[in-house]
Write a protein that holds these residues in place. Structure first.
Motif, PDB file in Angstrom:
ATOM      1  N   ALA A  96       0.457  -1.117  -0.378  1.00 36.88           N
ATOM      2  CA  ALA A  96       0.140  -0.143  -0.413  1.00 36.88           C
ATOM      3  C   ALA A  96       0.713   1.397   0.046  1.00 36.88           C
ATOM      4  CB  ALA A  96      -1.018  -0.067   1.055  1.00 36.88           C
ATOM      5  N   GLU A  97       2.576   0.812  -0.212  1.00 39.80           N
ATOM      6  CA  GLU A  97       3.553   2.414   0.051  1.00 39.80           C
ATOM      7  C   GLU A  97       2.887   3.218  -1.310  1.00 39.80           C
ATOM      8  OE1 GLU A  97       7.493   3.227   1.467  1.00 39.80           O
ATOM      9  OE2 GLU A  97       6.611   1.201   1.759  1.00 39.80           O
ATOM     10  N   THR A  98       3.270   4.391  -1.554  1.00 42.25           N
ATOM     11  CA  THR A  98       3.569   5.253  -2.001  1.00 42.25           C
ATOM     12  C   THR A  98       4.790   6.013  -2.669  1.00 42.25           C
ATOM     13  OG1 THR A  98       2.654   6.752  -0.690  1.00 42.25           O
ATOM     14  CG2 THR A  98       0.414   5.440  -2.208  1.00 42.25           C
ATOM     15  N   ILE A  99       4.828   6.001  -3.910  1.00 48.72           N
ATOM     16  CA  ILE A  99       6.089   6.795  -4.406  1.00 48.72           C
ATOM     17  C   ILE A  99       5.594   7.797  -5.218  1.00 48.72           C
ATOM     18  CG2 ILE A  99       7.358   4.983  -3.981  1.00 48.72           C
ATOM     19  CD1 ILE A  99       7.564   4.355  -7.028  1.00 48.72           C
ATOM     20  N   GLY A 100       6.104   8.996  -5.263  1.00 48.19           N
ATOM     21  CA  GLY A 100       6.402  10.011  -6.748  1.00 48.19           C
ATOM     22  C   GLY A 100       4.923  10.781  -7.110  1.00 48.19           C
ATOM     23  N   GLU A 101       4.263  11.309  -7.881  1.00 45.75           N
ATOM     24  CA  GLU A 101       3.194  11.716  -7.785  1.00 45.75           C
ATOM     25  C   GLU A 101       2.254  11.521  -7.161  1.00 45.75           C
ATOM     26  OE1 GLU A 101      -0.039  13.590 -10.768  1.00 45.75           O
ATOM     27  OE2 GLU A 101       1.230  12.126 -11.435  1.00 45.75           O
ATOM     28  N   ARG A 105       0.056  13.750  -4.114  1.00 40.63           N
ATOM     29  CA  ARG A 105      -1.419  13.883  -3.824  1.00 40.63           C
ATOM     30  C   ARG A 105      -1.925  13.305  -2.536  1.00 40.63           C
ATOM     31  NH1 ARG A 105      -4.109  15.304  -8.480  1.00 40.63           N
ATOM     32  NH2 ARG A 105      -3.020  15.309 -10.503  1.00 40.63           N
ATOM     33  N   LEU A 106      -1.350  12.453  -1.644  1.00 36.87           N
ATOM     34  CA  LEU A 106      -1.539  11.468  -1.194  1.00 36.87           C
ATOM     35  C   LEU A 106      -1.810  12.710   0.408  1.00 36.87           C
ATOM     36  CD1 LEU A 106      -3.356   9.214   0.129  1.00 36.87           C
ATOM     37  CD2 LEU A 106      -1.125   8.194   0.560  1.00 36.87           C
ATOM     38  N   MET A 107      -0.147  13.604   0.430  1.00 40.50           N
ATOM     39  CA  MET A 107       0.018  14.098   1.449  1.00 40.50           C
ATOM     40  C   MET A 107      -0.858  15.169   1.202  1.00 40.50           C
ATOM     41  SD  MET A 107       4.427  13.843   1.239  1.00 40.50           S
ATOM     42  CE  MET A 107       5.084  15.108   1.945  1.00 40.50           C
ATOM     43  N   ALA A 108      -1.221  15.817   0.169  1.00 34.46           N
ATOM     44  CA  ALA A 108      -1.989  17.108   0.040  1.00 34.46           C
ATOM     45  C   ALA A 108      -3.438  16.578   0.913  1.00 34.46           C
ATOM     46  CB  ALA A 108      -2.232  16.965  -1.754  1.00 34.46           C
ATOM     47  N   LEU A 109      -3.876  14.681   0.086  1.00 32.35           N
ATOM     48  CA  LEU A 109      -4.501  14.829   1.663  1.00 32.35           C
ATOM     49  C   LEU A 109      -4.562  15.085   2.442  1.00 32.35           C
ATOM     50  CD1 LEU A 109      -7.172  14.030  -0.282  1.00 32.35           C
ATOM     51  CD2 LEU A 109      -7.578  11.652   0.150  1.00 32.35           C
ATOM     52  N   ALA A 110      -3.739  14.122   2.953  1.00 36.80           N
ATOM     53  CA  ALA A 110      -3.740  14.704   4.582  1.00 36.80           C
ATOM     54  C   ALA A 110      -3.951  16.147   5.332  1.00 36.80           C
ATOM     55  CB  ALA A 110      -1.832  13.908   4.993  1.00 36.80           C
ATOM     56  N   LEU A 122     -12.029  13.805  -1.118  1.00 38.46           N
ATOM     57  CA  LEU A 122     -12.019  13.546  -3.105  1.00 38.46           C
ATOM     58  C   LEU A 122     -10.729  13.849  -4.016  1.00 38.46           C
ATOM     59  CD1 LEU A 122     -15.294  12.788  -3.726  1.00 38.46           C
ATOM     60  CD2 LEU A 122     -13.935  10.779  -3.210  1.00 38.46           C
ATOM     61  N   ASP A 123      -9.669  13.357  -4.342  1.00 36.66           N
ATOM     62  CA  ASP A 123      -9.156  13.572  -5.132  1.00 36.66           C
ATOM     63  C   ASP A 123      -9.622  12.825  -6.786  1.00 36.66           C
ATOM     64  OD1 ASP A 123      -6.896  14.968  -6.749  1.00 36.66           O
ATOM     65  OD2 ASP A 123      -5.124  14.497  -5.719  1.00 36.66           O
ATOM     66  N   ASN A 124      -9.187  14.334  -7.599  1.00 33.28           N
ATOM     67  CA  ASN A 124      -9.665  13.325  -8.851  1.00 33.28           C
ATOM     68  C   ASN A 124      -9.108  14.263  -9.917  1.00 33.28           C
ATOM     69  OD1 ASN A 124     -12.762  11.492  -8.892  1.00 33.28           O
ATOM     70  ND2 ASN A 124     -12.541  13.615  -7.801  1.00 33.28           N
ATOM     71  N   TRP A 125      -8.601  12.975 -10.699  1.00 30.17           N
ATOM     72  CA  TRP A 125      -7.472  13.461 -12.045  1.00 30.17           C
ATOM     73  C   TRP A 125      -7.531  12.236 -13.625  1.00 30.17           C
ATOM     74  CZ3 TRP A 125      -5.622  11.084  -7.787  1.00 30.17           C
ATOM     75  CH2 TRP A 125      -5.381  10.145  -7.632  1.00 30.17           C
TER      76      TRP A 125
END
Length: 197
Positions: A96-101, A105-110, A122-125
């Motif tokens: 479940a770890e995330t990298i890069g963009e 995006r997840l940091m912005a959601l946090a 929500l974040d949509n793209w």
């Protein structure tokens, strides 16, 4: 299925659209569909976790969650044609770890895990690769006092900690307080290429 109001939906799309005037924009239908997929996953998992907690407490829930969550995600992905997975900045499961963009995006959601009405943010793209495109929705998973705190909170009982360590020796998913972002559901909806049926 929980739908969001049209006015909120328009504001959401406007505020979260990918930068650039020629970038493909998330459609209302894709956002609604993604929300329904996230709701279905949450409903099925909560049902299984609720029964596990009643029948054996948090240590039982850890075992059930480890097996049920990926199975439910796989089942819903097969049923809908979407790809569903959970991601986190502090994962329990290393997958479940995330990298890069995606991590950015997840940091912005946090930083803002709920919307103005207190719902998960929500974040949509849309990501276009050649003629094909994929619509992405990231929906926040918010830490709740109950029942989440027993396995993800700041005060984990020794038997629960031992069960977590046994299954997830590199666990990072404890120490959360109510209202914090614990992770997100990421839903990918492939868009058909022009002329494709």
């Amino acid at each position: 299925m929980r739908l969001i109001g049209k006015k909120r939906l328009v504001l959401l799309v406007a505020s979260l659209a990918v930068a650039g005037c020629d970038a493909p924009q998330p459609s209302d239908a894709d956002i609604q569909r993604s929300i329904a997929i996230a709701d279905e996953f949450q409903s099925r998992l909560q049902s299984k976790l609720g029964r596990a907690l009643q029948n054996g407490g948090p240590t039982n829930a850890i075992a059930v969650c480890a097996e049920a969550a990926p199975a439910i995600a796989e089942q819903i992905s097969a049923e809908t044609g979407a790809t569903l997975r959970r991601i986190s900045l502090r994962p329990r499961n290393p997958g479940a770890e995330t990298i890069g963009e995606l991590r950015e995006r997840l940091m912005a959601l946090a930083a803002k895990p709920t919307d103005a009405d207190g719902n998960p943010a929500l974040d949509n793209w849309v990501d276009r690769r050649g003629d094909a495109a994929t619509h992405y929705t990231m929906r926040a998973i918010i830490m709740k006092d109950q029942p989440c705190a027993a396995c993800h909170g700041t005060e984990i009982k020794p038997d629960v900690r031992a069960a977590i360590d046994e299954r997830y020796p590199d666990d990072q998913a404890t120490g959360f307080r109510a209202g914090e972002l614990r992770g997100a559901m990421l839903i990918a909806l492939p868009r058909k290429a022009p002329g494709e049926k």
